[in-house]
Structures are given as C-alpha cells and as structure tokens.
Enzyme design. Structure first.
Site, PDB file in Angstrom:
ATOM      1  N   ASP A  15       0.862  -1.187   0.000  1.00  0.00           N
ATOM      2  CA  ASP A  15       0.000   0.000   0.000  1.00  0.00           C
ATOM      3  C   ASP A  15       0.899   1.238   0.000  1.00  0.00           C
ATOM      4  O   ASP A  15       0.978   1.979   0.970  1.00  0.00           O
ATOM      5  CB  ASP A  15      -0.890  -0.050   1.256  1.00  0.00           C
ATOM      6  CG  ASP A  15      -1.897   1.087   1.290  1.00  0.00           C
ATOM      7  OD1 ASP A  15      -2.084   1.756   0.257  1.00  0.00           O
ATOM      8  OD2 ASP A  15      -2.490   1.305   2.362  1.00  0.00           O
TER       9      ASP A  15
HETATM   10  C1  SPV Z   1      -7.283   2.227   3.808  1.00  0.00           C
HETATM   11  O1  SPV Z   1      -8.149   1.413   4.178  1.00  0.00           O
HETATM   12  O2  SPV Z   1      -6.592   2.062   2.789  1.00  0.00           O
HETATM   13  C2  SPV Z   1      -7.051   3.461   4.572  1.00  0.00           C
HETATM   14  C3  SPV Z   1      -7.292   3.470   6.020  1.00  0.00           C
HETATM   15  O3  SPV Z   1      -6.571   4.423   3.987  1.00  0.00           O
HETATM   16  S1  SPV Z   1      -5.770   3.161   6.786  1.00  0.00           S
HETATM   17  O4  SPV Z   1      -5.270   1.894   6.293  1.00  0.00           O
HETATM   18  O5  SPV Z   1      -6.027   3.182   8.223  1.00  0.00           O
HETATM   19  O6  SPV Z   1      -4.849   4.258   6.408  1.00  0.00           O
HETATM   20 MG    MG Z   2      -5.598   3.941   2.208  1.00  0.00          MG
END
Ligand code: SPV
Ligand code: MG
Length: 286
Positions: free
Chosen positions: A29
């Site tokens: 991510d």
């Molecule tokens: C996601 O679900 O990708 C978010 C929330 O952005 S968090 O992972 O808490 O950043």
């Molecule tokens: Mg996110």
C-alpha cells in the site's frame, strides 16, 4: 464481490480502500498500483453495486495534475467520490509507524488545498452538473503533528471546498478524535457555516472497550469507515482453507465443515440467475 456483500448486509456505501485493493493485487500500500489501475478496478466495483463507492485516492498519485485526471476518470466511472489525504508521495500506510518514531512528513497544507481546488475545477469543466464528492483526509494526528495542526488543516481543507473531512487517528483509544470533535463542534457554534461531515476510520481504537461509536456520532461524527475487516477475514479464511487442502490433499473437510460458501452462493452473488432469465427473454441482465 466484497462490495456486493456489504451492500446486501445493509451498509449505505463502500470504501475502496487502498490497503484492501493493494493486498488483493499482492502489492504494498505504497502507490504500487497506478491511478489508472485503481480507477479501472474501482469502476468495476461501482458497476457491481447500487450504493455509493468512495475511492481511497491516497495523496493524489504524486501531482495535482494527476489527481485531477484521476478524479475525472472516477467520475466517468460513476464513482461517488474520492478521498485525498495530506501525505506525501509515495504514501505510507497510516497504520505503519516509522521505525524511528519521528513525526512523519505531510504535504504542505496550502499545496494540498490547491490540489483539492484543481480537482474540483477540472470536474466542473468536464461535467458541470456532477455531484462527485471530494473528501479531504488529514493525517496530522497519526503523523504526530498534534491537535492544533489537525484543526488548522481541517479548517483549511473545509475552506478549500472539501465536501467532507476524514480525521484519521491510529491511537489505541478514541481520546484524540473526541478532543478534535469537541473543538470542531465548538467552532461550528453560532451557525457560521454549514457543518462539513466528519468521517472517522477507527481501526486502532474501535476494538478498545472504552470506545463507544454511538458517542462519537453524538459528538458530531457523521460516518464511520470500517476499513479493513473484510480483507482481514478473507486472509484468515483463505489461509486455513489452503492449509487444510494442502495438508490432507482433500477438500472433504472444508466442503463439510461449513467454512466455505457453496458454489450456489458464488453464482447467486454473481447474479447468474438474472443472466439466465434475460437469455430466456424475462428481463434484462445487470
Ligand atoms: C485504507 O483502508 O486504505 C485506509 C485506512 O486508507 S488506513 O489503512 O487506516 O490508512
Ligand atoms: Mg488507504
């Protein structure tokens, strides 16, 4: 399919999580998926449900010009809105803390406001009647900048025209978001302006017994994003199914123990019946 399941269970909208989408595709991510990939995949998700889809647009994919193209593409794909967050590019997931425990870099607030406005203007030029929602998220709290900076940024993003604000927190308790809500509601007193909806993502504090979601709504929150629970339950289920099949070289146990949906459920969720009805001339397939 996760979106259709959420819709069937009564949720009023779905979150197109960057964490969820990247995990699904086996990457980090950290903007390892391009904006075109995100838009294409989320367009398909939007096609599969009637409820609105809010796409996680991270920090705008590196540049306000790209962010503008991205939101226009999302709007073309009938997505309801985007969330843009004030992190730098490539973004780091808020739930991953830096090893040195230092305050994390955030985008310059004025530049971030310019990006929000540029996105709005390019949508207007493309599609003047659009209802596309631009949600601005500040990570001032998780990035270690404290409440005054969080409030300063929330005000700036509201004034730059954000339709809603996400106030993120990755604390173990809801204390800091409650402190934010108290200040924010005080500021709104006197009817100076329409309240901007406040959205929370309580991943780290929802499990704490002291967290009361109803109290957060009473204090002024408008919406809660349950961000990653379907992803995590999927991982657990897939791991145990793969382990059971590999260990026994058989599917008998998992077919019998109810841990897997039957194929009939897969076809029901895919709306196979609708296609068959349409092929017989009864109605149209969606
Ligand atoms: C996601 O679900 O990708 C978010 C929330 O952005 S968090 O992972 O808490 O950043
Ligand atoms: Mg996110």
């Amino acid at each position: 399919m996760w979106a259709r399941i959420a819709e069937e269970k009564g949720f009023q909208g779905v979150w197109g999580s960057s964490l969820g989408l990247s995990t699904l595709m086996g990457v980090r991510d950290a903007n390892e998926l391009s904006w075109t990939e995100v838009a294409d995949m989320m367009g398909r998700v939007a096609d599969s449900v009637r409820i609105p889809v809010l796409v996680d647009g991270d920090s705008g994919h590196g540049h306000s010009k790209i962010a503008s193209q991205f939101v226009r593409r999302l709007n073309q794909r009938r997505i309801a809105g985007v969330c843009l967050e004030d992190r730098t590019f490539p973004k780091r997931n808020a739930l991953i803390k830096p090893a040195d425990g230092d305050r994390e870099a955030l985008a310059d607030a004025a530049e971030f406001c310019d990006m929000l406005q540029e996105c709005r203007e390019s949508l207007q030029q493309d599609d003047p009647g659009n209802h596309f929602q631009i949600v601005a998220r500040t990570d001032a709290l998780p990035a270690g900048w404290g409440l005054p900076e969080c409030i300063r940024r929330a005000r700036a993003y509201r004034d730059a025209g954000a339709d809603a604000l996400i106030i993120h927190s990755t604390e173990r308790t809801s204390d800091e978001v409650e402190a934010f809500l108290e200040e924010w509601v005080k500021e709104g007193e006197g009817g100076r302006r329409e309240p901007v909806p406040i959205v929370l993502i309580p991943t780290t504090y929802a499990e704490n017994e002291s967290t009361d979601i109803t109290r957060l709504f009473d204090m002024g929150a408008s919406c809660i994003i349950w961000a990653n629970y379907m992803l995590r339950s999927d991982i657990k289920a897939q791991q145990s199914t793969a382990e059971a099949i590999h260990a026994s070289q058989s599917v008998r146990r998992c077919e019998k123990d109810g841990s897997m949906a039957p194929l009939s459920e897969v076809f029901r969720l895919q709306r196979e019946q609708m296609l068959q009805d349409a092929q017989r001339g009864d109605g149209c397939a969606r």
